[in-house]
Scaffold this active site. Sequence first.
Site, PDB file in Angstrom:
ATOM      1  N   CYS A 290       4.046   1.581  11.563  1.00  0.00           N
ATOM      2  CA  CYS A 290       4.997   2.395  10.809  1.00  0.00           C
ATOM      3  C   CYS A 290       5.618   3.499  11.652  1.00  0.00           C
ATOM      4  CB  CYS A 290       4.309   3.011   9.594  1.00  0.00           C
ATOM      5  SG  CYS A 290       3.665   1.788   8.444  1.00  0.00           S
TER       6      CYS A 290
ATOM      7  N   ALA B 244       0.809  -1.217   0.000  1.00  0.00           N
ATOM      8  CA  ALA B 244       0.000   0.000   0.000  1.00  0.00           C
ATOM      9  C   ALA B 244       0.843   1.268   0.000  1.00  0.00           C
ATOM     10  CB  ALA B 244      -0.944  -0.005   1.204  1.00  0.00           C
ATOM     11  N   THR B 245       1.981   1.269   0.687  1.00  0.00           N
ATOM     12  CA  THR B 245       2.810   2.478   0.717  1.00  0.00           C
ATOM     13  C   THR B 245       3.283   2.841  -0.680  1.00  0.00           C
ATOM     14  OG1 THR B 245       3.519   2.159   3.002  1.00  0.00           O
ATOM     15  CG2 THR B 245       4.946   3.485   1.598  1.00  0.00           C
TER      16      THR B 245
ATOM     17  N   THR C 195      10.860  -7.082 -12.161  1.00  0.00           N
ATOM     18  CA  THR C 195      10.401  -8.467 -12.195  1.00  0.00           C
ATOM     19  C   THR C 195       9.328  -8.705 -11.143  1.00  0.00           C
ATOM     20  OG1 THR C 195      12.592  -9.201 -12.930  1.00  0.00           O
ATOM     21  CG2 THR C 195      11.125 -10.875 -12.007  1.00  0.00           C
TER      22      THR C 195
ATOM     23  N   HIS D 115      -0.496  -8.531   3.315  1.00  0.00           N
ATOM     24  CA  HIS D 115      -0.149  -9.063   4.638  1.00  0.00           C
ATOM     25  C   HIS D 115      -1.142  -8.658   5.718  1.00  0.00           C
ATOM     26  CE1 HIS D 115       1.715  -5.469   6.701  1.00  0.00           C
ATOM     27  NE2 HIS D 115       1.698  -5.043   5.455  1.00  0.00           N
TER      28      HIS D 115
ATOM     29  N   SER E 132      -2.627  -3.932   1.046  1.00  0.00           N
ATOM     30  CA  SER E 132      -1.482  -4.836   1.171  1.00  0.00           C
ATOM     31  C   SER E 132      -1.957  -6.229   1.542  1.00  0.00           C
ATOM     32  CB  SER E 132      -0.515  -4.335   2.258  1.00  0.00           C
ATOM     33  OG  SER E 132       0.066  -3.104   1.906  1.00  0.00           O
TER      34      SER E 132
ATOM     35  N   ASN F 183      -6.395   2.742  10.837  1.00  0.00           N
ATOM     36  CA  ASN F 183      -5.567   1.626  11.280  1.00  0.00           C
ATOM     37  C   ASN F 183      -5.351   1.602  12.794  1.00  0.00           C
ATOM     38  OD1 ASN F 183      -4.104   3.998  10.144  1.00  0.00           O
ATOM     39  ND2 ASN F 183      -2.371   3.098  11.210  1.00  0.00           N
TER      40      ASN F 183
END
Length: 391
Positions: A323, A72-73, A242, A202, A200, A152
Amino acid sequence: MSFIYLDNNATTQLDSAVLEAMLPYLKDLYGNPSSMQHRLGREAHKAVETARQRVAQAIGAKEQEIYFNSGATEGINTVLRGVAQSYATKGKHIITCKTEHKAVLTTCELLERQGMEITYLDVNNNGELSLDQLKNAIRPDTILVCLMSANNETGVLHPISDIAHICQERDVLYFCDVTQSIGKHPLHVQQLPVDLLVFSAHKLHGPKGTGVLYIRRRTAKPIQIPPLISGGKQENNLRGGTLNVPNIVGCGQALANIETKPQIKALRDMLEKQIISRVPETFVNGQIEKRLDNTSNITFRHLKSTEIMTALPDIALSSGSACVSGLSDPSHVLKAMGLSNEDAHSSIRFSLSKYTTEQDVADVVQQIEQVVTRLREASPIWKLFKDGLIP
């Protein structure tokens, strides 16, 4: 007592089905998905496109609208920087909120130094924003509204459907960070006129290091965003590099595994009720109906949250966003909601998951009660409070 993990808004345990889906692409099917000349490359490419299909299906999008990245960042940076660059001729005004994730706020600060004007909306004591304030903030030169779906730290939900329709009526792009709500709250982009969103893997029992950027395909006024990372022509020229095939496969599997767990809300409510009733001078931040079922942010007055968590080595908790949890500053979210520095420093986030049990909650409440009582008994500040010398 075994280790109890209640920091799921920071990251989640990898689902066993997700790991199983990833393993072949970590070992045997290790081809580069851009190497279409041989079988291993084609197998990898097929796996990526299957994951893309799964993600699209899960949120009601088209496959061509799904772009994989590192999380997401990165998606937030891609959108904020990209829109600021591509729409500069229309205007240089962006609207966001004081309680957004630091990835948004830090990037907005950078854009301000580059000449963009940012409006930061306020929230009330419950963490709710005003739709009237949003409407009044939109100007002819506004190019983007950036407002998350769920906070969050507190779990407070914004009315993103109403926000999206306001932006649609005013012909302004709406960008939504759904990182915390994905998998916990219904999301269907055909019913929600959001233009761009990120999340994200995770946060929903997928792997770290992979996320999704959704960009709505529009025939009139297509959304223009340049790549943040230049290189090859991967992801339809939007992100060079990649592709991380195992993680992308895991992301797709995690979205396919989403399941509603109504007991999470019951466990969260049990945790809050018992802590508030058994531990004096505590209160829940953002205790409103419209918040995530798994999240509770509780203030333990006249004690530092770090003291409490240090005394609970077998329980994973957080004082706020992962974060910024290493910083000494109080939570910007709680400060925006009107908490004092002292109360913000005394707040702990509990975030549950589908793996949380009733016994986990009971054990946590018991440990919290014992530790807070012991720490307060040894605290001169608590004695001053009990003696009526401080509020």
